[in-house]
Design a protein around this motif. Structure first.
Motif, mmCIF file in Angstrom:
data_model
loop_
_atom_site.group_PDB
_atom_site.id
_atom_site.type_symbol
_atom_site.label_atom_id
_atom_site.label_comp_id
_atom_site.label_asym_id
_atom_site.label_seq_id
_atom_site.Cartn_x
_atom_site.Cartn_y
_atom_site.Cartn_z
ATOM 1 N N LYS A 268 0.842 -1.206 0.000
ATOM 2 C CA LYS A 268 0.000 0.000 0.000
ATOM 3 C C LYS A 268 0.875 1.253 0.000
ATOM 4 O O LYS A 268 0.618 2.209 -0.744
ATOM 5 C CB LYS A 268 -0.917 -0.026 1.223
ATOM 6 C CG LYS A 268 -1.814 1.160 1.377
ATOM 7 C CD LYS A 268 -2.978 1.111 0.423
ATOM 8 C CE LYS A 268 -3.910 2.260 0.692
ATOM 9 N NZ LYS A 268 -5.272 2.000 0.349
ATOM 10 N N LEU A 269 1.911 1.246 0.819
ATOM 11 C CA LEU A 269 2.807 2.394 0.901
ATOM 12 C C LEU A 269 3.476 2.657 -0.449
ATOM 13 O O LEU A 269 3.489 3.791 -0.939
ATOM 14 C CB LEU A 269 3.870 2.159 1.976
ATOM 15 C CG LEU A 269 4.975 3.197 2.101
ATOM 16 C CD1 LEU A 269 4.408 4.579 2.365
ATOM 17 C CD2 LEU A 269 5.944 2.798 3.195
ATOM 18 N N GLN B 119 4.086 5.842 -5.384
ATOM 19 C CA GLN B 119 4.223 5.904 -6.835
ATOM 20 C C GLN B 119 3.076 6.682 -7.483
ATOM 21 O O GLN B 119 3.299 7.435 -8.428
ATOM 22 C CB GLN B 119 4.308 4.490 -7.413
ATOM 23 C CG GLN B 119 5.610 3.807 -7.050
ATOM 24 C CD GLN B 119 5.662 2.355 -7.477
ATOM 25 O OE1 GLN B 119 4.641 1.704 -7.655
ATOM 26 N NE2 GLN B 119 6.876 1.829 -7.636
ATOM 27 N N GLU B 120 1.848 6.507 -6.970
ATOM 28 C CA GLU B 120 0.702 7.242 -7.513
ATOM 29 C C GLU B 120 0.897 8.749 -7.387
ATOM 30 O O GLU B 120 0.416 9.514 -8.219
ATOM 31 C CB GLU B 120 -0.585 6.837 -6.787
ATOM 32 C CG GLU B 120 -1.130 5.488 -7.180
ATOM 33 C CD GLU B 120 -2.341 5.084 -6.349
ATOM 34 O OE1 GLU B 120 -2.681 5.785 -5.353
ATOM 35 O OE2 GLU B 120 -2.946 4.053 -6.678
ATOM 36 N N ARG B 121 1.580 9.165 -6.344
ATOM 37 C CA ARG B 121 1.779 10.591 -6.104
ATOM 38 C C ARG B 121 3.074 11.110 -6.717
ATOM 39 O O ARG B 121 3.442 12.263 -6.530
ATOM 40 C CB ARG B 121 1.715 10.865 -4.608
ATOM 41 C CG ARG B 121 0.260 10.871 -4.149
ATOM 42 C CD ARG B 121 0.086 10.525 -2.706
ATOM 43 N NE ARG B 121 -1.311 10.581 -2.327
ATOM 44 C CZ ARG B 121 -2.223 9.664 -2.641
ATOM 45 N NH1 ARG B 121 -1.904 8.630 -3.373
ATOM 46 N NH2 ARG B 121 -3.471 9.775 -2.219
ATOM 47 N N LEU C 256 4.473 6.483 10.703
ATOM 48 C CA LEU C 256 3.352 6.314 9.780
ATOM 49 C C LEU C 256 2.625 7.636 9.543
ATOM 50 O O LEU C 256 2.226 7.937 8.423
ATOM 51 C CB LEU C 256 2.386 5.260 10.299
ATOM 52 C CG LEU C 256 2.919 3.832 10.345
ATOM 53 C CD1 LEU C 256 1.896 2.899 10.977
ATOM 54 C CD2 LEU C 256 3.308 3.346 8.959
ATOM 55 N N GLU C 257 2.473 8.424 10.595
ATOM 56 C CA GLU C 257 1.812 9.726 10.449
ATOM 57 C C GLU C 257 2.634 10.669 9.574
ATOM 58 O O GLU C 257 2.081 11.381 8.732
ATOM 59 C CB GLU C 257 1.563 10.361 11.820
ATOM 60 C CG GLU C 257 0.398 9.730 12.552
ATOM 61 C CD GLU C 257 0.099 10.448 13.852
ATOM 62 O OE1 GLU C 257 -0.911 11.174 13.893
ATOM 63 O OE2 GLU C 257 0.876 10.262 14.819
ATOM 64 N N LYS C 258 3.954 10.674 9.757
ATOM 65 C CA LYS C 258 4.817 11.524 8.924
ATOM 66 C C LYS C 258 4.673 11.152 7.448
ATOM 67 O O LYS C 258 4.542 12.021 6.590
ATOM 68 C CB LYS C 258 6.288 11.359 9.337
ATOM 69 C CG LYS C 258 6.663 11.986 10.647
ATOM 70 C CD LYS C 258 8.127 11.699 10.914
ATOM 71 C CE LYS C 258 8.568 12.138 12.278
ATOM 72 N NZ LYS C 258 10.001 11.815 12.501
ATOM 73 N N VAL C 259 4.695 9.857 7.179
ATOM 74 C CA VAL C 259 4.595 9.386 5.797
ATOM 75 C C VAL C 259 3.220 9.706 5.219
ATOM 76 O O VAL C 259 3.096 10.214 4.101
ATOM 77 C CB VAL C 259 4.911 7.879 5.710
ATOM 78 C CG1 VAL C 259 4.590 7.324 4.337
ATOM 79 C CG2 VAL C 259 6.363 7.610 6.084
ATOM 80 N N ALA C 260 2.166 9.423 6.005
ATOM 81 C CA ALA C 260 0.800 9.697 5.538
ATOM 82 C C ALA C 260 0.614 11.182 5.262
ATOM 83 O O ALA C 260 0.050 11.555 4.223
ATOM 84 C CB ALA C 260 -0.218 9.208 6.577
ATOM 85 N N VAL D 287 -2.425 11.677 2.644
ATOM 86 C CA VAL D 287 -3.475 10.680 2.845
ATOM 87 C C VAL D 287 -3.703 10.527 4.342
ATOM 88 O O VAL D 287 -2.842 10.879 5.156
ATOM 89 C CB VAL D 287 -3.115 9.294 2.246
ATOM 90 C CG1 VAL D 287 -2.960 9.367 0.745
ATOM 91 C CG2 VAL D 287 -1.884 8.695 2.887
ATOM 92 N N SER D 288 -4.857 10.006 4.695
ATOM 93 C CA SER D 288 -5.125 9.766 6.106
ATOM 94 C C SER D 288 -4.362 8.527 6.563
ATOM 95 O O SER D 288 -3.980 7.675 5.753
ATOM 96 C CB SER D 288 -6.627 9.557 6.332
ATOM 97 O OG SER D 288 -7.038 8.329 5.752
ATOM 98 N N LEU D 289 -4.157 8.438 7.853
ATOM 99 C CA LEU D 289 -3.519 7.264 8.422
ATOM 100 C C LEU D 289 -4.364 6.024 8.135
ATOM 101 O O LEU D 289 -3.837 4.963 7.821
ATOM 102 C CB LEU D 289 -3.317 7.466 9.928
ATOM 103 C CG LEU D 289 -2.391 6.513 10.645
ATOM 104 C CD1 LEU D 289 -1.029 6.436 9.980
ATOM 105 C CD2 LEU D 289 -2.238 6.923 12.095
ATOM 106 N N ASP D 290 -5.683 6.182 8.208
ATOM 107 C CA ASP D 290 -6.598 5.078 7.879
ATOM 108 C C ASP D 290 -6.349 4.582 6.463
ATOM 109 O O ASP D 290 -6.290 3.377 6.215
ATOM 110 C CB ASP D 290 -8.064 5.511 7.981
ATOM 111 C CG ASP D 290 -8.546 5.655 9.401
ATOM 112 O OD1 ASP D 290 -7.805 5.276 10.329
ATOM 113 O OD2 ASP D 290 -9.671 6.138 9.581
ATOM 114 N N ASN D 291 -6.199 5.505 5.533
ATOM 115 C CA ASN D 291 -5.977 5.141 4.138
ATOM 116 C C ASN D 291 -4.662 4.389 3.974
ATOM 117 O O ASN D 291 -4.590 3.390 3.261
ATOM 118 C CB ASN D 291 -5.985 6.395 3.261
ATOM 119 C CG ASN D 291 -5.969 6.091 1.783
ATOM 120 O OD1 ASN D 291 -5.616 5.006 1.354
ATOM 121 N ND2 ASN D 291 -6.348 7.069 0.994
#
Length: 115
Positions: A5-6, A11-13, A47-51, A56-60
């Motif tokens: 997912k990461l 890559q999408e962004r 995870l929050e820094k990366v999100a 994107v949200s942490l949930d996403n």
């Protein structure tokens, strides 16, 4: 884990691993390990820094493909509710989380050895 997912979100962004690492303030090698699922249990702060960097949200970020099965959806929602409780301001401590993990290992061991 979240590796696939990461990588997909990155890559999408249009982010390279180097760019994401720099902007999120996380080492490139650590992100690479996460994407390849070679590291487990990254910190919520990481995870929050990366999100946040990927917008994107942490949930996403944590969401994985769900099965069509309703039980899977229910379990996913229960897990996310639990995760939000842990992350929240009144979340549990690392020690409590470690104790819970050990309890779950014990319960799994009991189930496995019941045969």
């Amino acid at each position: 884990m979240i590796g696939g997912k990461l990588k997909k979100l990155r890559q999408e962004r249009g982010y390279s691993l180097t760019r994401l690492a720099k902007e999120a303030g996380v080492s490139k090698s650590y992100l690479s390990y996460l994407e390849r699922d070679l590291r487990e249990n990254p910190s919520l702060q990481t995870l929050e820094k990366v999100a946040n960097t990927l917008n994107v949200s942490l949930d996403n970020l944590l969401e994985t493909k769900r099965k069509e099965n309703n039980n899977s959806d229910d379990l996913h929602h229960e897990f996310m509710d639990l995760f939000k409780l842990v992350v929240g301001e009144e979340g549990i401590s690392k020690g409590d989380l470690s104790e819970f993990r050990e309890f779950m290992k014990f319960k799994n061991w009991q189930i496995t050895n019941k045969k």
